[in-house]
Design an enzyme around this catalytic site. Sequence first.
Site, PDB file in Angstrom:
ATOM      1  N   ILE A 163      64.580  27.284  34.089  1.00 31.28           N
ATOM      2  CA  ILE A 163      65.761  27.933  34.662  1.00 31.28           C
ATOM      3  C   ILE A 163      66.502  26.976  35.591  1.00 31.28           C
ATOM      4  O   ILE A 163      67.731  26.872  35.556  1.00 31.28           O
ATOM      5  CB  ILE A 163      65.357  29.211  35.427  1.00 31.28           C
ATOM      6  CG1 ILE A 163      64.844  30.271  34.451  1.00 31.28           C
ATOM      7  CG2 ILE A 163      66.549  29.774  36.205  1.00 31.28           C
ATOM      8  CD1 ILE A 163      65.877  30.771  33.475  1.00 31.28           C
ATOM      9  N   THR A 208      48.368  39.658  22.938  1.00 31.80           N
ATOM     10  CA  THR A 208      47.416  40.289  23.848  1.00 31.80           C
ATOM     11  C   THR A 208      47.139  41.733  23.454  1.00 31.80           C
ATOM     12  O   THR A 208      46.026  42.224  23.588  1.00 31.80           O
ATOM     13  CB  THR A 208      47.935  40.240  25.294  1.00 31.80           C
ATOM     14  OG1 THR A 208      49.242  40.807  25.335  1.00 31.80           O
ATOM     15  CG2 THR A 208      48.001  38.802  25.788  1.00 31.80           C
ATOM     16  N   SER A 256      61.161  29.012  27.466  1.00 32.64           N
ATOM     17  CA  SER A 256      60.746  28.352  28.707  1.00 32.64           C
ATOM     18  C   SER A 256      59.325  27.839  28.562  1.00 32.64           C
ATOM     19  O   SER A 256      58.545  28.328  27.737  1.00 32.64           O
ATOM     20  CB  SER A 256      60.835  29.332  29.884  1.00 32.64           C
ATOM     21  OG  SER A 256      59.939  30.402  29.706  1.00 32.64           O
ATOM     22  N   SER A 257      58.974  26.846  29.352  1.00 34.42           N
ATOM     23  CA  SER A 257      57.668  26.214  29.221  1.00 34.42           C
ATOM     24  C   SER A 257      56.566  27.240  29.431  1.00 34.42           C
ATOM     25  O   SER A 257      56.572  27.989  30.404  1.00 34.42           O
ATOM     26  CB  SER A 257      57.533  25.083  30.248  1.00 34.42           C
ATOM     27  OG  SER A 257      57.713  25.574  31.553  1.00 34.42           O
ATOM     28  N   ILE A 271      58.595  22.742  48.667  1.00 38.03           N
ATOM     29  CA  ILE A 271      59.114  23.825  49.502  1.00 38.03           C
ATOM     30  C   ILE A 271      58.041  24.332  50.467  1.00 38.03           C
ATOM     31  O   ILE A 271      58.360  25.027  51.443  1.00 38.03           O
ATOM     32  CB  ILE A 271      59.652  24.988  48.639  1.00 38.03           C
ATOM     33  CG1 ILE A 271      58.538  25.601  47.782  1.00 38.03           C
ATOM     34  CG2 ILE A 271      60.821  24.531  47.784  1.00 38.03           C
ATOM     35  CD1 ILE A 271      58.939  26.889  47.066  1.00 38.03           C
ATOM     36  N   LYS A 302      58.805  41.402  36.954  1.00 35.17           N
ATOM     37  CA  LYS A 302      57.421  41.695  37.362  1.00 35.17           C
ATOM     38  C   LYS A 302      57.325  42.074  38.834  1.00 35.17           C
ATOM     39  O   LYS A 302      56.266  42.502  39.304  1.00 35.17           O
ATOM     40  CB  LYS A 302      56.532  40.496  37.045  1.00 35.17           C
ATOM     41  CG  LYS A 302      56.407  40.229  35.552  1.00 35.17           C
ATOM     42  CD  LYS A 302      55.670  38.948  35.263  1.00 35.17           C
ATOM     43  CE  LYS A 302      55.543  38.721  33.747  1.00 35.17           C
ATOM     44  NZ  LYS A 302      56.858  38.608  33.084  1.00 35.17           N
ATOM     45  N   GLY A 316      63.630  20.921  38.043  1.00 35.34           N
ATOM     46  CA  GLY A 316      63.037  20.389  36.819  1.00 35.34           C
ATOM     47  C   GLY A 316      62.531  21.455  35.878  1.00 35.34           C
ATOM     48  O   GLY A 316      62.172  21.163  34.739  1.00 35.34           O
TER      49      GLY A 316
END
Length: 627
Positions: A297, A482, A461-462, A352, A419, A294
């Site tokens: 990606i 930032t 993306s959200s 998961i 990251k 959902g």
Amino acid sequence: MKGMDTIYQTKLYQKYRNAIIMLLDLVIVFSSYVFTFFMDNNFFLDGRLLHITHLIIYGMIFVLVLHLGVGMLFSTPKTLWTYTGPQDVIRIGLSSLVCMVIMLIFTQTMHLFHPSLIIISEILAYIIQLAIRLLYREFHQYMMNVDRSEKALVIGAGNGGYMMVNEIYRGTQYPYNVVGYLDDYKPKGTLVGGKKVLGTIDEVDRIAKENGVTRLFIAISRIDEQNKQRIIELCANTSCITKIMRFSLENEHEGIHVDEIQIEDLLNRHTVDLKTEEIGAYLNDQVVCVTGAGGSIGSELCRQIIRFAPKRLIMIDINENTLYMLKQEFMRKARAGEISQNVELVSLIISIREREEMFKFMRDYKPDVVYHAAAHKHVPLMEDRPMEAIRNNVFGTKNVIDACIAYDVKRFIMISTDKAVNPTNVMGATKRMTELVMQSRNVKDSPIKMAAVRFGNVLGSSGSVIPIFKEQIRQGGPVTVTDYNIQRYFMTIPEAAQLVLQAGYYANQSEIFVLDMGKPVKILELAEKMIHLAGYKPYEEIEIKEVGLRPGEKMFEELALEIEKCHRTDNRLIFVHEPIQITQEEMDRKLDELYETISKTDDTALIKAKLLTLIKDDPQTMSKRGQ
């Protein structure tokens, strides 16, 4: 104009429009014949009396029936007067010519009318029918243009520009008055569809200011990426709202639609060279599962996967709303014939983190390929609750990997992040931990091929920066960054999903694939461009405010440094790390330590320190920390 629109929307008009138009055309034909007859008889001014015989009545009935039949044959009542053009002129002309020939044959047989009377009547009827349509079109155009106070410029004076101008003036969707074109290849003053070329595209800012233009429409049908980028940059640096005309192929008919300039257009992303035969080789007629289906990606992965006609697509997520809407989307596309109806769609609510449920799922559904996209990803939230990030990202992923190995899944591809390179935050550290888990698994006796795919931020993306900036601009600012110097890598969601599918083909021995994200983008410049595209002036009309780095946030991501340590695959945008040597026993010991820590304490600093310590012994991390 509103009154006319109201008439058009009535059921009576919509139902009987063709009949009304046909009746009007017959009245014109009848009047033309009567006028010609009276003119031929000097309008009976010489004292003669008008005698209407049965033959004349039958003749006029034949004239009207003939025009009715021929009009229906040539579909003249069905044409919309608002868009009367050359084809309508020809259609009405051919209709009149056919009627004229038949009437000449008829009158020669019946000895009713003189041939000259037939010719004059038909020509007169044709002229009046055409004149009424053209006058209506001009009146309609004038009424629509009354309220067109905003001025627009069209970039490109070729076919695309001509189509754009027609699109603007054909209705009220774009209520603008086009002052002219800008084009690099047509001389200044050239007329295209009644509008002048005012100058070159490099002069867009000056010409827009001189003419009080508030809207720009980029309408160039064929252009290379470099020139497209230049034009978009020039338009973005004006104070005008810029839109771009895009061509689409829908329902087998080419059409155009007009969009806002997207930030993707400015970033000039690569074109993905997909080797569809390679991807199809491991997806076609297979049972494919996507965890986190959902998400941004995960859902795009599903959209791309379904094109390769798997036997079954299993979509797993804990968010029932997004999962439900994704399945509904596929069902609509299947009914419309856009995707194969033979693909079995399965939606399952599974966490998961529930190890037993993941094993049950693998046992019952036996997927051939698993894409693992389920994860907590927001850096600040994971800094506040590192134990949740660990339970979901680390141990949840371990559950998926172990279940895949236990039930002989052929291929496992995990979504990672830039990251994870030399991580300083919890989210990145958990992703690096999952890479180590994957690479440590003993799969010598298993058919499974595994891989992780690293990439940076995905556009749109959200919770990502693009939708946040859009909402801040919509509210009038300020737009918050930032740090004024912070940089990030960006990739479109479809591009990322396509490269993940391609990297899945190369998966073999638990490699880590790194996607080429191009050049890093300064977030401040991104904010400035988005404000320009919305038609505002940065710092004057919309403030840009520096708010400071968030906990765990880096100034620069290190994906480029990673690529230097990789070697390129057959795809120019995909690089690969060689697998590191770490035993399953050693990794399980680290996981036991981590689990014990989150079980005994809620101290976020202590948990984060433990997590970073456990990945410190990773050879890749050690080599970077020693630099």
